[in-house]
Design an enzyme around this catalytic site. Sequence first.
Site, PDB file in Angstrom:
ATOM      1  CD  GLU A 199      10.405  -2.621   6.288  1.00 26.14           C
ATOM      2  OE1 GLU A 199       9.666  -3.611   6.397  1.00 26.14           O
ATOM      3  OE2 GLU A 199      10.758  -2.143   5.203  1.00 26.14           O
TER       4      GLU A 199
ATOM      5  CB  CYS B  96      10.964  -1.082   0.647  1.00 29.17           C
ATOM      6  SG  CYS B  96      10.938  -0.338  -0.974  1.00 29.17           S
TER       7      CYS B  96
ATOM      8  CD1 TRP C 142      -0.168  -1.682   3.020  1.00 24.19           C
ATOM      9  CD2 TRP C 142       0.695   0.361   3.340  1.00 24.19           C
ATOM     10  NE1 TRP C 142       0.647  -1.735   4.143  1.00 24.19           N
ATOM     11  CE2 TRP C 142       1.182  -0.492   4.363  1.00 24.19           C
ATOM     12  CE3 TRP C 142       1.107   1.699   3.336  1.00 24.19           C
ATOM     13  CZ2 TRP C 142       2.061  -0.057   5.360  1.00 24.19           C
ATOM     14  CZ3 TRP C 142       1.979   2.133   4.325  1.00 24.19           C
ATOM     15  CH2 TRP C 142       2.433   1.254   5.323  1.00 24.19           C
TER      16      TRP C 142
ATOM     17  CD  GLU D   3      12.446  -5.795  -5.417  1.00 25.01           C
ATOM     18  OE1 GLU D   3      12.949  -5.285  -4.395  1.00 25.01           O
ATOM     19  OE2 GLU D   3      13.140  -6.218  -6.355  1.00 25.01           O
ATOM     20  CG  LEU D   4      10.797  -9.630   0.134  1.00 27.63           C
ATOM     21  CD1 LEU D   4      11.438 -10.917   0.618  1.00 27.63           C
ATOM     22  CD2 LEU D   4       9.292  -9.780   0.013  1.00 27.63           C
TER      23      LEU D   4
ATOM     24  CE  LYS E  72      -4.075  -9.186  -2.355  1.00 28.97           C
ATOM     25  NZ  LYS E  72      -4.221  -8.113  -1.329  1.00 28.97           N
TER      26      LYS E  72
END
Length: 484
Positions: free
Chosen positions: A386, A287, A155, A253-254, A179
Amino acid sequence: MLNQLPHQLYIAGRWRNARSGRVETVFNPATEAALADVAFGAAQDVDDAVTAAAAAQAAWGKSSGRERGACLRAIAHGVQQQQEQLAQLQTANNGKPLSEALIDVGDVIATFSYYAELAEQLDDHQDQPVALPSAGFNATLRHEPCGVAALVVPWNFPMVTTAWKVAPALAAGCTVVLKPSEITPLPELALAAIIDQAGLPAGVFNLVTGDAEAGAALVSHPAVRKVSFTGSTAVGQTVMKTAADDLKRISLELGGKSAALVFADADIELALEIVCGGIFFNAGQMCSATSRLLVERSIAQDFTARLKLRVESIKVGDPMDPATQMGPLSSRRQYQKVQQYIQQGVAAGLKLLTGGTQPPDMAKGYFVAPTIFADVPVDSPLWREEIFGPVLCINTFDNEQEAVAVANQSEYGLVATVLTSDPERANRVSAALEVGLVWVNSPQVIFPQASWGGMKKSSLGRELGPWGLHTFQEIKHVVMAAPG
Ligand code: NAD
């Protein structure tokens, strides 16, 4: 735009409700007001969407790169036509300042235009001869689409992350099921409405709005051949395990916990600006947030004092107001998570330099004042984990070697920022940092032509550039015995 927007699933070229009839309300994080009731799909809807994508795959995969490029250009044009409205919708649903939302929309246009170009070039590069050491054989190289691609996004940069997946997937000749995040489905609904008008055959692009249930059903669907996921490291690991069952191609992609390194020889004014942008842009929900600040000890006291003054002047407020520099966090869940970290830091006796509270005059909305903790030990959860909010942790170093070692001391490895006026140092440090992208004396600029992604637990594979296209392609060599 909100009033004309469909709030349904988009499957096989048609808008429709979720089979279960489920709808969920999405909110404006600045006001906590309801924005829209959106259809939330589940396994049956995902199956419909994947079936539609699978039916469209053969023809789309065989279409020419020029045809696909024309569709991508039409999408870029459609986004361009509605820039202002799309930015306002982003701001309403995500809470980012309008000025930042406009940058996002520009990025979406640039990404679709760039992959239109790459798609158009594909026709000339298909079936290229490959040099072999033996005269008795001829070989050619083909790139073929992976097949149906499942695209799952978060988001924080809704339309941007989506464009980075949809554009290369369509360019490569994959059909897709997207999605979006359950928190910010509205920008993706608007994008789907634009794609609906872009001339794609039915079933090539499908959208299933929904939450983790729809995401899990999508990444585990047996007809999906490629998964491209952006989100938290924990969910990414689950997605990877699920994909292993069918050995689906996978890109992840984290998370990140990136460092900014400020050396004593840096241009201090520039460094202050870049450090602030690296953590307070998008209220720190990036990120790539450089949430660990390492400052050379000889300038640390002065730098920290100037940083505090600058941060306290950041205008936090209504993201629709052009003067606003930082908006709210995007959801109540994220607000609570960030507050927990701040309270944990205070309870552990960390030095709270500024912020940590809800800014004054904010009766509603998920606002957190820009926050700085100083002298944060490297084993503190605030230094290691994080937070994904406007919380900066500061530490000092005595020499270059120590700075690099501390920066690399992380399970993540997405990006880093280096601030120095010594070009040799810039090269040495950039080479030593265990990350996918280093910005030297630069804000966090992103170009579709350059790669996006990192090392360690931050990524698997790379997005953007030709690498972002290749990730949706299979390689095939044809070796033929030369006629005797
Ligand atoms: P999240 O992992 O909770 O959710 C991401 C998406 O996955 C959402 O659409 C969600 O509905 C879906 N999902 C949840 N559970 C799932 C499951 N079991 N199977 C399939 N799909 C599932 O992440 P988030 O809170 O939406 O986003 C924040 C995270 O995203 C942060 O960690 C951030 O660092 C990361 N992020 C990374 C990048 C990057 O480029 N590296 C970019 C943006 C955000």
